[in-house]
Enzyme design. Structure first.
Site, short mmCIF file in Angstrom:
data_model
loop_
_atom_site.label_atom_id
_atom_site.label_comp_id
_atom_site.label_asym_id
_atom_site.label_seq_id
_atom_site.Cartn_x
_atom_site.Cartn_y
_atom_site.Cartn_z
N CYS A 83 5.73 1.09 -5.00
CA CYS A 83 6.26 2.41 -4.69
C CYS A 83 6.76 2.40 -3.25
CB CYS A 83 5.14 3.43 -4.83
SG CYS A 83 3.75 2.99 -3.79
N GLU B 135 -8.34 6.98 0.17
CA GLU B 135 -7.41 8.10 0.29
C GLU B 135 -8.15 9.43 0.17
OE1 GLU B 135 -3.87 8.21 -2.32
OE2 GLU B 135 -4.13 10.38 -2.23
N THR C 194 -3.45 11.24 -4.71
CA THR C 194 -2.08 11.11 -5.25
C THR C 194 -1.98 10.26 -6.51
OG1 THR C 194 -1.73 9.23 -3.79
CG2 THR C 194 -0.95 11.37 -3.00
S1 SF4 Z 1 1.05 8.09 -2.39
FE1 SF4 Z 1 0.28 6.04 -2.85
S2 SF4 Z 1 1.17 5.50 -4.85
FE2 SF4 Z 1 2.34 7.25 -4.02
S3 SF4 Z 1 4.12 6.42 -2.94
FE3 SF4 Z 1 2.47 6.66 -1.45
S4 SF4 Z 1 1.35 4.73 -1.40
FE4 SF4 Z 1 2.58 4.77 -3.26
#
Ligand code: SF4
Length: 381
Positions: free
Chosen positions: A26, A151, A217
């Site tokens: 991503c 996170e 997320t």
């Molecule tokens: S929140 Fe996590 S999964 Fe989403 S773009 Fe950012 S790093 Fe990637």
């Protein structure tokens, strides 16, 4: 086409791969890796540390370590190198999931700059901003996430700076929370049930009158939606329909685009009447494990780190999400022609690993077309 989620068919003759339309790296992960390697290049001779894993992928982390980067913590927050050993001139990279305000403060107190080497994904910061906005309106922040995930710990720390906050792991914990909201359970029990998941001075009698939900997320979109809907209904049950906005902040889910796209692509891919699914990614990767959960509901699914887990056309070493252990599965490729295989990978998985899996499968069959020929059809030079 961005909105086309239909999988790509790679037809090798005796077997067909249906590759998810969206898979793999991503924006946040690419950005973090780029910053990390640029930092290594631009700072020869400097000691470079990573707070914890850059992303949840063993190959990427091993690659960074081979360039001299050292980890300060493992991904459960356990110390590997004590902060006291750091010097002001050292570089400490903040990973894509971000970090807690407490850790940032500790590093700054040691004279270490955190701003310049911060790879926190903007989509994670978006969640922090969302929770700050809710907090400003005096809502308590309910975070749907895995309590020990970096996170979620970072989001919790930012949310708790602004408002009372509590983490719920899943629907069962949301139901528990609703019992405290409705006064069905004694508030004293809250501290035991949500141990290490609530902010300092949290008062369940006072702090569960107005709530808003944000999420890690990479959670499963349908789970977050179900939890938010359920807690909204709980507020309606307690305070009535008329003024639900007074008690429940209407936040849209805070999943990132990559999680959304990868999950939607898997849901679409599952419409294919396939024989098995292979999901590639780090075993501790949250977004990857949710892709596995989606596939598992429908067909035999093998969660692997890379092609080396495919030992032969008979055996595959794969990760069981439920027992949290690797297991060996035999006869994983049914003798059916053409065999239909669904393939995807998580947001922290390099595309080269997916290609490795395709090549390994190709080596087991007398294919009518090689993957090189198939790629050419898709326009690769
Ligand atoms: S929140 Fe996590 S999964 Fe989403 S773009 Fe950012 S790093 Fe990637």
């Amino acid at each position: 086409m961005k909105k086309d989620f239909f999988p790509t068919q790679l037809d090798f003759g005796p077997f067909q791969i249906y590759l998810a339309r969206h898979f793999g790296f991503c924006y946040g992960v690419e950005n973090a890796i780029e910053i990390a390697f640029r930092t290594i290049e631009e700072n020869p001779g400097k000691r470079i540390f990573l707070l914890s894993e850059m992303i949840h992928n063993p190959q990427v982390n091993a690659d960074l370590q081979s360039h001299g980067v050292q980890f300060l913590q493992d991904n459960h927050g356990k110390t590997l190198i004590a902060f006291e050993e750091l010097k002001a001139e050292d570089i400490v990279l903040i990973p894509a999931f971000g970090t807690t305000l407490e850790i940032e403060k500790k590093l700054n107190a040691l004279g270490i700059q955190t701003e310049k080497f911060n790879t926190t994904c903007p989509f994670v910061e978006k969640v922090w901003n969302r929770s700050e906005a809710i907090a400003k309106e005096n809502y308590t922040v309910v975070i749907h996430g895995k309590p020990t995930h970096e996170e979620t710990r970072a989001t919790f720390s930012h949310a708790a700076f602004n408002a009372p906050s509590v983490v719920v792991k899943d629907m069962s914990e949301a139901i528990d929370l609703s019992r405290f909201i409705l006064g069905e359970r004694s508030p004293e029990l809250f501290y035991e049930e949500f141990k290490e998941q609530y902010s300092k001075d949290f008062d369940p009698k006072k702090d569960l009158q107005r709530i808003g939900v944000v999420n890690q997320t990479t959670m499963l979109a349908s789970d977050t939606q179900a939890i938010a809907d359920f807690l909204k209904q709980t507020m309606i049950k307690k305070f009535g329909d008329g003024n639900v906005g007074e008690h429940f902040a209407d936040t849209r889910d805070t999943l990132c685009y990559a999680t959304n796209d990868n999950q939607t692509a898997v849901i679409e891919m599952l419409n294919i009447d396939a024989d098995l699914a292979i999901v590639v990614g780090g075993y501790n990767s949250s977004n990857t494990s949710h892709l596995v959960e989606l596939c598992e509901e429908k067909l035999p699914t093998y969660f692997i780190n890379n092609e080396e887990n495919i030992i032969s056309n008979k055996e595959i070493r794969n990760y069981d999400l439920h027992s949290k252990q690797e297991r060996l599965t035999t006869n994983f490729l049914p003798g059916k022609f053409p065999l239909k295989i669904l393939l995807t990978s998580g947001a922290s998985c390099p595309d080269a690993l997916v290609e490795g899996v395709i090549r390994k499968l190709e080596s087991f069959y007398p294919v009518t077309k090689t993957h090189r020929q198939i790629l050419k059809e898709f326009g690769e030079k």
